[in-house]
Design a protein around this motif. Structure first.
Motif, PDB file in Angstrom:
ATOM      1  N   ARG A 114       0.871  -1.173   0.000  1.00  0.00           N
ATOM      2  CA  ARG A 114       0.000   0.000   0.000  1.00  0.00           C
ATOM      3  C   ARG A 114       0.907   1.223   0.000  1.00  0.00           C
ATOM      4  N   LEU A 115       0.792   2.076  -1.013  1.00  0.00           N
ATOM      5  CA  LEU A 115       1.702   3.193  -1.194  1.00  0.00           C
ATOM      6  C   LEU A 115       0.921   4.484  -1.404  1.00  0.00           C
ATOM      7  N   ASP A 116       1.577   5.609  -1.088  1.00  0.00           N
ATOM      8  CA  ASP A 116       1.045   6.903  -1.476  1.00  0.00           C
ATOM      9  C   ASP A 116       1.696   7.317  -2.802  1.00  0.00           C
ATOM     10  N   GLN A 117       1.420   8.538  -3.272  1.00  0.00           N
ATOM     11  CA  GLN A 117       1.960   8.965  -4.558  1.00  0.00           C
ATOM     12  C   GLN A 117       3.483   8.978  -4.559  1.00  0.00           C
ATOM     13  N   ASP A 118       4.084   9.503  -3.502  1.00  0.00           N
ATOM     14  CA  ASP A 118       5.548   9.555  -3.444  1.00  0.00           C
ATOM     15  C   ASP A 118       6.141   8.152  -3.430  1.00  0.00           C
ATOM     16  N   GLY A 119       5.482   7.218  -2.731  1.00  0.00           N
ATOM     17  CA  GLY A 119       5.991   5.848  -2.710  1.00  0.00           C
ATOM     18  C   GLY A 119       5.918   5.182  -4.067  1.00  0.00           C
ATOM     19  N   ILE A 143       6.068   6.764  -7.073  1.00  0.00           N
ATOM     20  CA  ILE A 143       7.060   7.374  -7.970  1.00  0.00           C
ATOM     21  C   ILE A 143       8.465   6.894  -7.624  1.00  0.00           C
ATOM     22  N   SER A 144       8.783   6.826  -6.331  1.00  0.00           N
ATOM     23  CA  SER A 144      10.128   6.391  -5.947  1.00  0.00           C
ATOM     24  C   SER A 144      10.375   4.920  -6.262  1.00  0.00           C
ATOM     25  N   GLY A 145       9.326   4.127  -6.379  1.00  0.00           N
ATOM     26  CA  GLY A 145       9.501   2.708  -6.668  1.00  0.00           C
ATOM     27  C   GLY A 145       9.539   2.359  -8.143  1.00  0.00           C
ATOM     28  N   LEU A 146       9.328   3.336  -9.032  1.00  0.00           N
ATOM     29  CA  LEU A 146       9.355   3.067 -10.464  1.00  0.00           C
ATOM     30  C   LEU A 146      10.797   2.988 -10.965  1.00  0.00           C
ATOM     31  N   ASP A 193       8.738   8.627 -18.511  1.00  0.00           N
ATOM     32  CA  ASP A 193       9.579   8.483 -17.322  1.00  0.00           C
ATOM     33  C   ASP A 193       8.726   8.644 -16.068  1.00  0.00           C
ATOM     34  N   ALA A 194       9.408   8.503 -14.898  1.00  0.00           N
ATOM     35  CA  ALA A 194       8.699   8.589 -13.625  1.00  0.00           C
ATOM     36  C   ALA A 194       8.138   9.988 -13.380  1.00  0.00           C
ATOM     37  N   ARG A 195       8.833  11.010 -13.873  1.00  0.00           N
ATOM     38  CA  ARG A 195       8.338  12.373 -13.682  1.00  0.00           C
ATOM     39  C   ARG A 195       7.009  12.563 -14.409  1.00  0.00           C
ATOM     40  N   SER A 196       6.900  12.029 -15.624  1.00  0.00           N
ATOM     41  CA  SER A 196       5.639  12.118 -16.353  1.00  0.00           C
ATOM     42  C   SER A 196       4.527  11.362 -15.625  1.00  0.00           C
ATOM     43  N   ALA A 197       4.895  10.236 -15.007  1.00  0.00           N
ATOM     44  CA  ALA A 197       3.895   9.480 -14.256  1.00  0.00           C
ATOM     45  C   ALA A 197       3.390  10.263 -13.055  1.00  0.00           C
ATOM     46  N   SER A 198       4.279  11.027 -12.402  1.00  0.00           N
ATOM     47  CA  SER A 198       3.864  11.805 -11.233  1.00  0.00           C
ATOM     48  C   SER A 198       2.840  12.863 -11.588  1.00  0.00           C
ATOM     49  N   LEU A 255       0.462  12.411 -13.745  1.00  0.00           N
ATOM     50  CA  LEU A 255      -0.794  11.744 -14.095  1.00  0.00           C
ATOM     51  C   LEU A 255      -1.492  11.125 -12.889  1.00  0.00           C
ATOM     52  N   LEU A 256      -0.715  10.749 -11.882  1.00  0.00           N
ATOM     53  CA  LEU A 256      -1.295  10.075 -10.723  1.00  0.00           C
ATOM     54  C   LEU A 256      -1.884  11.112  -9.776  1.00  0.00           C
ATOM     55  N   ASP A 257      -3.143  10.933  -9.393  1.00  0.00           N
ATOM     56  CA  ASP A 257      -3.812  11.910  -8.540  1.00  0.00           C
ATOM     57  C   ASP A 257      -4.518  11.293  -7.339  1.00  0.00           C
ATOM     58  N   ALA A 258      -4.441   9.976  -7.164  1.00  0.00           N
ATOM     59  CA  ALA A 258      -5.113   9.345  -6.023  1.00  0.00           C
ATOM     60  C   ALA A 258      -4.250   9.495  -4.765  1.00  0.00           C
ATOM     61  N   SER A 259      -4.876   9.393  -3.612  1.00  0.00           N
ATOM     62  CA  SER A 259      -4.143   9.508  -2.351  1.00  0.00           C
ATOM     63  C   SER A 259      -3.450   8.213  -1.949  1.00  0.00           C
ATOM     64  N   GLY A 260      -3.950   7.096  -2.407  1.00  0.00           N
ATOM     65  CA  GLY A 260      -3.359   5.806  -2.061  1.00  0.00           C
ATOM     66  C   GLY A 260      -3.413   4.845  -3.234  1.00  0.00           C
ATOM     67  N   TYR A 261      -2.470   3.883  -3.241  1.00  0.00           N
ATOM     68  CA  TYR A 261      -2.379   2.922  -4.336  1.00  0.00           C
ATOM     69  C   TYR A 261      -2.066   1.535  -3.777  1.00  0.00           C
ATOM     70  N   ARG A 262      -2.491   0.529  -4.546  1.00  0.00           N
ATOM     71  CA  ARG A 262      -2.106  -0.856  -4.291  1.00  0.00           C
ATOM     72  C   ARG A 262      -1.123  -1.281  -5.372  1.00  0.00           C
ATOM     73  N   ALA A 263       0.058  -1.721  -4.955  1.00  0.00           N
ATOM     74  CA  ALA A 263       1.108  -2.118  -5.896  1.00  0.00           C
ATOM     75  C   ALA A 263       1.293  -3.631  -5.832  1.00  0.00           C
TER      76      ALA A 263
END
Length: 366
Positions: free
Chosen positions: A32-37, A39-42, A133-138, A140-148
């Motif tokens: 379970r990750l937030d937006q920063d988690g 992006i840093s994991g890509l 790249d990861a910057r472009s992904a950041s 586009l992502l707007d949710a508060s939480g994610y399942r990876a």
């Protein structure tokens, strides 16, 4: 079936049906990750793909270069090789070659999760476009939480090995009204907030006593000796250390699991509640009384009565022994012969001036 296991099976089945490709999952990881988690994991060297979901939801798929190369090889030269990877920029063509595997896997992923409570969160996604790249992904992502979901993959008996990640947002799903309860009162004004309140349960394997100086000297990597019954005597405790249930630790679908053993009082209540209420209680157990507290007398009596063996209505009870014949043929409804009693009373009262036997009349007809 767990979501991680459902994704593994979906990937293997899709590769087999699309290209007769042997795809084996060596392991999976759910985070379970937030937006920063996210992006840093890509991985910057991996293929990043945008996933379009329902209601404008956006997810990301990250495909390792080894896996991407194997998928492209099986479509172009009909086999997976062990040639070294090319150090080249990734293009939209690479994403288009991997897209069939992603779309087929996501569709079967949702099918494998039928009746799973997370299905509304994980269904309806498909390949959208390549992400540079990861910057472009950041952006586009707007949710508060994610399942990876991260899966380690082996292609063609180990010729290519790598990881594939599917990252999906957590969304608020509007519940469909139930026709059976449509006339009932709706949820209260704070229902959504109450559903999001955190509930913490601590799993206690055992307790170790040591001096304060030794506890302060503990550091990462130190080993502690646990009791022999640590696996069987696991305790689930809520806030303030209140015992909720006990259980045994094990594994299920490659993940740590606990088989819960409810306290005796909870077992009786859940057995009376029925299977449906038992399932609800197992999902949100109520705190039980600590084991050191004695059970109320009513519960002890009910438990004792429940332990008595049942009597079969068709079973014949043994006959009672016959009565010894008495005065008038042993018939209790007649006159009783008191001659032997009178004789005994006369003997007992002989020489005793204080005690005089008296005649007593009995009417057995009333």
């Amino acid at each position: 079936m767990s979501p991680a296991k459902a994704l593994r099976r979906a990937l293997s089945r899709s590769a087999d049906l699309l290209w007769d490709l042997a795809l084996v999952s060596q392991g999976e990881q759910l985070e379970r990750l937030d937006q920063d988690g996210v992006i840093s994991g890509l991985d910057e060297n991996a293929l990043l793909m945008l996933l379009d979901g329902p209601d404008g939801a956006v997810g990301v798929a990250c495909v390792d270069r080894e896996i991407m190369t194997g998928v492209i090889e099986v479509q172009t030269i009909q086999q997976v090789t062990t040639m070294p990877l090319e150090d080249r920029p990734l293009t939209a063509t690479d994403a288009a070659m991997v897209a069939p595997l992603i779309d087929a896997a996501l569709e079967r992923f949702a099918e494998n999760l039928a009746e799973h409570p997370l299905l509304p969160q994980l269904e309806g996604y498909r390949f959208g476009a390549m992400i540079e790249d990861a910057r472009s992904a950041s952006l586009l992502l707007d949710a508060s939480g994610y399942r990876a979901f991260r899966v380690t993959i082996d292609l063609a008996l180990g010729r290519r090995k790598g990881t594939l990640s599917v990252i999906l947002p957590e969304r608020v799903i509007a519940k469909k009204p139930d026709p059976a309860t449509s006339d009932a009162a709706g949820p209260g004004p704070h229902a959504a907030l109450m559903e999001r309140l955190p509930l913490r349960l601590d799993a206690v394997l055992g307790r170790v006593r040591m001096p304060l100086s030794q506890a302060q000297a503990l550091k990462p990597g130190d080993l502690l000796s646990l009791p022999d019954d640590a696996l069987d005597g696991l305790e689930l405790r809520a806030s303030q250390g209140k015992l909720v249930a006990k259980g045994r630790i094990g594994q299920m679908n490659g993940m740590r699991a606990i088989r819960i053993n409810w306290p005796e009082g909870e077992k009786t209540a859940r057995a009376a509640a029925g299977p449906r209420n038992l399932a609800v209680a197992a999902a949100t157990p109520e705190p039980a009384a600590p084991p050191e507290e004695a059970a109320p007398p009513e519960e002890s009596f009910d438990a004792a009565m429940a332990a008595l063996p049942a009597i079969d209505a068709g079973e014949e009870l043994p006959d009672l022994p016959p009565l010894e014949p008495g005065g008038n043929g042993g018939d209790l409804g007649g006159d009783f012969d008191f001659s032997s009693v009178d004789a005994a009373m006369d003997t007992a009262g002989a020489g005793d001036g204080d005690f005089q036997p008296a005649t007593m009349d009995f009417d057995f007809d009333k």
